[in-house]
Design an enzyme around this catalytic site. Structure first.
Site, PDB file in Angstrom:
ATOM      1  N   TYR A 108      -1.950   5.802  -4.591  1.00  0.00           N
ATOM      2  CA  TYR A 108      -2.948   6.875  -4.524  1.00  0.00           C
ATOM      3  C   TYR A 108      -2.312   8.093  -5.172  1.00  0.00           C
ATOM      4  O   TYR A 108      -1.117   8.348  -4.974  1.00  0.00           O
ATOM      5  CB  TYR A 108      -3.298   7.230  -3.072  1.00  0.00           C
ATOM      6  CG  TYR A 108      -4.163   6.218  -2.369  1.00  0.00           C
ATOM      7  CD1 TYR A 108      -5.484   6.012  -2.773  1.00  0.00           C
ATOM      8  CD2 TYR A 108      -3.682   5.487  -1.300  1.00  0.00           C
ATOM      9  CE1 TYR A 108      -6.290   5.094  -2.121  1.00  0.00           C
ATOM     10  CE2 TYR A 108      -4.478   4.564  -0.629  1.00  0.00           C
ATOM     11  CZ  TYR A 108      -5.782   4.371  -1.051  1.00  0.00           C
ATOM     12  OH  TYR A 108      -6.576   3.462  -0.407  1.00  0.00           O
ATOM     13  N   THR A 131      -5.225   2.856  -7.570  1.00  0.00           N
ATOM     14  CA  THR A 131      -6.558   2.853  -6.961  1.00  0.00           C
ATOM     15  C   THR A 131      -7.359   4.035  -7.491  1.00  0.00           C
ATOM     16  O   THR A 131      -6.938   5.180  -7.352  1.00  0.00           O
ATOM     17  CB  THR A 131      -6.459   2.901  -5.424  1.00  0.00           C
ATOM     18  OG1 THR A 131      -5.852   1.678  -4.988  1.00  0.00           O
ATOM     19  CG2 THR A 131      -7.827   3.019  -4.781  1.00  0.00           C
ATOM     20  N   HIS A 162     -13.055  -1.766  -2.930  1.00  0.00           N
ATOM     21  CA  HIS A 162     -12.239  -1.230  -1.830  1.00  0.00           C
ATOM     22  C   HIS A 162     -12.613  -1.899  -0.501  1.00  0.00           C
ATOM     23  O   HIS A 162     -12.681  -1.254   0.545  1.00  0.00           O
ATOM     24  CB  HIS A 162     -12.420   0.297  -1.734  1.00  0.00           C
ATOM     25  CG  HIS A 162     -11.182   1.014  -1.254  1.00  0.00           C
ATOM     26  ND1 HIS A 162     -10.416   1.787  -2.081  1.00  0.00           N
ATOM     27  CD2 HIS A 162     -10.588   1.069  -0.041  1.00  0.00           C
ATOM     28  CE1 HIS A 162      -9.399   2.304  -1.393  1.00  0.00           C
ATOM     29  NE2 HIS A 162      -9.487   1.872  -0.155  1.00  0.00           N
ATOM     30  N   SER A 182       0.825  -1.206   0.000  1.00  0.00           N
ATOM     31  CA  SER A 182       0.000   0.000   0.000  1.00  0.00           C
ATOM     32  C   SER A 182       0.863   1.262   0.000  1.00  0.00           C
ATOM     33  O   SER A 182       1.925   1.303   0.623  1.00  0.00           O
ATOM     34  CB  SER A 182      -0.887   0.004   1.250  1.00  0.00           C
ATOM     35  OG  SER A 182      -1.509   1.256   1.432  1.00  0.00           O
ATOM     36  N   LYS A 239      -7.332  -0.427 -10.367  1.00  0.00           N
ATOM     37  CA  LYS A 239      -7.991  -1.119  -9.249  1.00  0.00           C
ATOM     38  C   LYS A 239      -9.209  -0.315  -8.784  1.00  0.00           C
ATOM     39  O   LYS A 239      -9.073   0.836  -8.378  1.00  0.00           O
ATOM     40  CB  LYS A 239      -7.003  -1.273  -8.088  1.00  0.00           C
ATOM     41  CG  LYS A 239      -7.575  -1.937  -6.848  1.00  0.00           C
ATOM     42  CD  LYS A 239      -6.490  -2.072  -5.783  1.00  0.00           C
ATOM     43  CE  LYS A 239      -6.994  -2.774  -4.550  1.00  0.00           C
ATOM     44  NZ  LYS A 239      -7.939  -1.960  -3.775  1.00  0.00           N
TER      45      LYS A 239
END
Length: 369
Positions: free
Chosen positions: A129, A155, A254, A106, A230
């Site tokens: 992100y 994402t 998510h 992440s 994603k």
């Protein structure tokens, strides 16, 4: 207590973790309808097993973006793993490597890309992100590339953080002894205590709400790494993602933490697979707790699945050994499901091996006159 299935780790994690941390990992958005549906929807799919097939040898190996892995079960990005266990992402990276599968790190990890790379060899993807400051994004992508990460999982479902009421009640914030390691030394503000969720306030201040398809193109100009999109749930977005140059698609809601009342990912999967028409691989993220779930996803056209919560719950319970056990249990259950369905390799798993509730719509009762 002997752990015999993946779901049992959740109760242990609940007992071991501080309430704020457990609730952060476990909860979904608003009414949590999608959170429950992510699991429940798998019960709407039944098997059509084939018999009297020699299943003395079962091959679960596959390739993802050209990388050979031992099974189609991979690790999804989950943030702030050191809240679950002091070794956090280090333990997860080692467990994934030992299992011969892919770990996705992440952006909001409590270990940096360099630290995770230092745990040893392994195939790793980096979840991204997009921050308002594009220099930060470019820097982060280049660092991941230098650290040997093999793909970017972008994402796309988080222009704003979903309303996670448990985090609001708990005034969620990162414990003071931890930091978002990938952003250390950058003047990006801290995840401080807020009147609601500290994470929601942080996202509102940092994440770029103007993110659009042109940014998928922009990412391709700053990295040679393949980009997985994603957070796709529809045929329309699948087609646009492929046009925009996506190397693959992850069907994800998510973990049911963003928009409540979107379909379970297993329900959205087939629509996306049909729209992709084999041009790019499609993966599933969300709700997988059994090897039977993995088989159902592959029968509906997924090239592989990613697990999230089982990793953090097992990490909280038993550290690296827990994550290894989760991967091992899912692998064994999946192999057994293949054998009992009469499939010796992944390519033998077909739509004909399952039936779903939506294949034969229930007749509606006749209207009362």
């Amino acid at each position: 207590m002997e752990i015999t299935n993946v779901s049992e780790y959740q109760e242990i994690a609940k007992q071991k973790l501080p309430k704020m941390v457990y609730d952060y990992y476990a909860s979904g958005a608003e009414d949590q309808w999608t959170l429950h549906e992510n699991r429940f929807a798998f019960t709407k799919i039944l098997f059509r097993p084939r018999i009297l097939i020699d299943v003395s040898k079962i091959d679960m190996t596959t390739t993802v973006l050209g990388f050979k892995i031992s099974m189609p079960i991979m690790i999804a990005p989950t943030a702030m793993q050191k809240m679950a266990h002091p070794e956090g992402e280090y333990a997860t990276a080692r467990a994934a490597s030992a299992a011969g599968t892919i770990m996705t790190l992440s952006s909001w990890a409590t270990s940096s890309v360099e630290e995770v790379a230092s745990t040893g060899p392994g195939i790793r993807f980096f979840q991204l992100y997009v921050y308002k400051d594009r220099n930060v994004v470019a820097q982060l992508v280049r660092r991941a590339e230098r650290a040997g990460f093999k793909a970017i999982a972008l994402t796309v479902d988080t222009p704003r953080l979903g309303r996670r009421e448990a985090d609001i009640k708990n005034r969620f914030t990162l414990p003071p002894f931890l930091t978002l390691k990938n952003f250390e030394g950058l003047d990006l503000g801290k995840m401080d205590k807020a009147d609601d969720s500290g994470l929601a306030s942080y996202v509102a201040g940092q994440i770029d709400r103007s993110l659009s398809w042109k940014d998928v193109k922009w990412l391709q100009t700053i990295t040679k790494l393949p980009i997985l999109v994603k957070g796709v749930l529809t045929a329309e977005d699948t087609r646009i993602a492929i046009q925009a140059g996506a190397a693959g698609i992850i069907v994800s809601n998510h973990g049911a933490r963003q928009l409540d009342y979107v379909p379970a990912t297993i329900m959205a999967l087939e629509e996306v697979v049909k729209a992709a028409q084999g041009r790019v691989p499609v993966f599933l993220d969300g709700g997988v707790r059994r090897g039977t779930d993995v088989f159902k996803a592959l029968a509906l056209g997924a090239s592989g699945i990613f697990i999230g919560r089982p990793v953090v719950f097992s990490l909280a319970a038993e550290g690296e050994a827990g994550v290894r056990k989760v991967l091992s249990m899912l692998r064994e259950e999946f192999e057994l499901t293949m054998a009992l369905s009469g499939c010796r390799s992944l390519k033998e798993i077909t739509r004909d091996h399952i039936m779903t509730e939506w294949d034969s719509p229930h007749p509606r009762p006749a209207p009362r006159l």
